[in-house]
Design an enzyme around this catalytic site. Structure first.
Site, short mmCIF file in Angstrom:
data_model
loop_
_atom_site.label_atom_id
_atom_site.label_comp_id
_atom_site.label_asym_id
_atom_site.label_seq_id
_atom_site.Cartn_x
_atom_site.Cartn_y
_atom_site.Cartn_z
N ALA A 43 2.84 44.88 53.13
CA ALA A 43 4.19 44.05 53.68
C ALA A 43 4.11 42.77 53.40
CB ALA A 43 5.08 44.57 54.65
N HIS B 238 1.55 52.72 60.61
CA HIS B 238 -0.11 53.38 59.81
C HIS B 238 -0.37 54.61 60.85
CE1 HIS B 238 0.18 48.76 59.29
NE2 HIS B 238 -0.87 49.61 58.36
N TYR C 222 -6.86 41.13 62.28
CA TYR C 222 -6.18 40.15 63.60
C TYR C 222 -5.94 41.68 64.71
CZ TYR C 222 -2.02 43.15 62.25
OH TYR C 222 -1.28 44.50 61.53
N GLU C 223 -6.77 43.02 64.30
CA GLU C 223 -7.28 43.80 64.79
C GLU C 223 -8.34 43.45 66.05
OE1 GLU C 223 -5.60 48.10 63.51
OE2 GLU C 223 -5.11 47.11 61.33
N HIS D 144 -6.57 46.09 59.77
CA HIS D 144 -6.77 44.36 59.55
C HIS D 144 -7.72 43.41 60.53
CE1 HIS D 144 -3.06 46.43 58.87
NE2 HIS D 144 -2.61 45.50 58.19
N MET E 98 -1.34 39.68 55.92
CA MET E 98 -2.28 39.76 57.17
C MET E 98 -3.23 40.86 55.91
SD MET E 98 -0.57 39.59 60.58
CE MET E 98 1.12 38.11 60.61
N SER E 99 -2.96 40.59 54.89
CA SER E 99 -4.30 42.00 54.32
C SER E 99 -4.41 41.50 53.33
CB SER E 99 -3.35 42.74 54.98
OG SER E 99 -2.35 43.29 53.72
N HIS F 19 8.61 42.56 63.80
CA HIS F 19 7.69 43.27 62.75
C HIS F 19 8.67 45.41 62.48
CE1 HIS F 19 4.19 45.97 61.57
NE2 HIS F 19 4.49 47.03 62.07
N ASN G 290 10.57 40.01 54.16
CA ASN G 290 11.28 39.05 55.16
C ASN G 290 10.98 38.08 54.61
OD1 ASN G 290 8.60 39.86 57.27
ND2 ASN G 290 9.44 37.73 56.84
N SER H 117 2.38 48.83 55.56
CA SER H 117 3.45 48.82 56.46
C SER H 117 4.70 50.07 56.15
CB SER H 117 3.65 47.83 57.37
OG SER H 117 2.54 47.33 57.74
N1 HPA Z 1 3.74 37.02 57.06
C1 HPA Z 1 2.74 37.32 57.65
N2 HPA Z 1 2.47 38.90 57.10
C2 HPA Z 1 3.42 39.54 56.89
C3 HPA Z 1 5.41 38.85 56.96
C4 HPA Z 1 5.38 37.17 57.12
O1 HPA Z 1 6.36 36.71 57.39
N3 HPA Z 1 6.31 39.93 56.86
C5 HPA Z 1 4.93 40.65 56.09
N4 HPA Z 1 3.55 40.61 57.02
#
Ligand code: HPA
Length: 283
Positions: free
Chosen positions: A114, A62, A86-87, A84, A212-213, A248, A236, A31
């Site tokens: 990320a 993406h 989650y998709e 991912h 998440m990847s 996001h 973050n 990302s």
């Molecule tokens: N948590 C999970 N996945 C992420 C985060 C987060 O804080 N930031 C970027 N991807």
């Protein structure tokens, strides 16, 4: 059962038929980090939609294509965007591109993502080399019948993240004056961000980062004997660390802010990994 090996082979052949380059290094750009692929020279762009059986990314930020080109004199195959779990994709689908890389002759991958920072020594914008991971995604891309053509039934994960590549990355970061941390990545399913209690739990079990990847891709790569370097951009601080909610938009903004530092590091590391691959020294 569909023959993943045959499917990966046809996808690889389609991609290689479009370029004269024969990259041995694959890159997955996470990302906000996809810009690197736009800077490649002699580039051939192959939209995922053109590649048979290739999963299509739906996440914002993406682009959804593979760019085969050169960074300096190093040929690379770079994925602008990944899919991912989650998709709604299965672990097999998520790792199909890594298997295609393998069939293309890729011997080393650089995975980027990320991530949320759990370690209090990090701040948004920090770059962190992944030293190890904790798979909390509830799945594994190697579940199901093993295909010996990819690799063994029970692959070793003790050196999943090449020590040699990590040393190389630290050396190049030092030369560039870039601060590069090292940490353990906890891979979760998502797509909701974590709760503060989950982050506290992840800290206690030894995680420095959460995302998440990447984890499934690393497992599939190691299964095929592909060496791995993985770099997280802390977009973050994870939930509950600061008195603010996560978005996001923040993830994408931070990616944007560190992108040039990140690209310089990638550029510096690539020729050294290419040399290692050529010499067969990758641990
Ligand atoms: N948590 C999970 N996945 C992420 C985060 C987060 O804080 N930031 C970027 N991807």
């Amino acid at each position: 059962m569909t023959d993943q090996f045959a499917l990966a082979e046809s996808a690889a052949q389609l991609i290689l038929a479009r370029t004269a380059l024969r990259p041995q290094i694959g890159i997955v750009l996470g990302s906000g980090l996809g810009g690197f692929a736009d800077s490649l020279t002699d580039a051939t762009r192959v939209p995922y939609a053109d590649i048979p059986s290739f999963p299509q990314s739906t996440a914002i930020g993406h682009a959804g294509r593979m760019v085969i080109g050169k960074a300096g004199s190093t040929a690379v195959a770079a994925m602008q965007g990944r899919v991912h779990l989650y998709e709604g994709y299965s672990a097999h689908e998520v790792t199909f591109p890594i298997r295609v890389f393998g069939r293309m002759g890729i011997r080393a991958v650089i995975l980027t993502n990320a991530a949320g920072g759990i370690n209090l020594g990090y701040s948004p914008g920090a770059l962190v080399l992944i030293r190890d991971h904790i798979n909390l995604q509830g799945t594994n891309p190697l579940a199901g019948a093993n295909d010996d053509r990819f690799g063994v039934r029970f692959p070793d994960m003790t050196q999943a993240y090449s020590r040699r590549y990590r040393e190389t990355a630290h050396e190049e970061a030092r030369k560039l004056g870039v601060t590069l941390h090292e940490g353990v990545y906890a891979g979760l399913l998502g797509p909701s961000y974590e709760t503060p209690a989950e982050i506290e739990y992840l800290r206690r079990i030894g995680a420095d980062l959460v995302g998440m990847s990447t984890v499934a891709e690393v497992i599939a790569a190691r299964h095929m004997g592909i060496s791995v370097l993985a770099i997280s951009c802390v977009t973050n601080m994870a939930a509950g660390i600061l008195d603010q909610s996560l978005s996001h938009a923040e993830v994408l903004e931070t990616g944007e802010r560190v992108k040039s530092t990140f690209e310089s590091l990638l550029r510096a590391v690539l020729p050294r990994i290419a040399k290692d691959v050529a010499e067969g020294s990758d641990t």
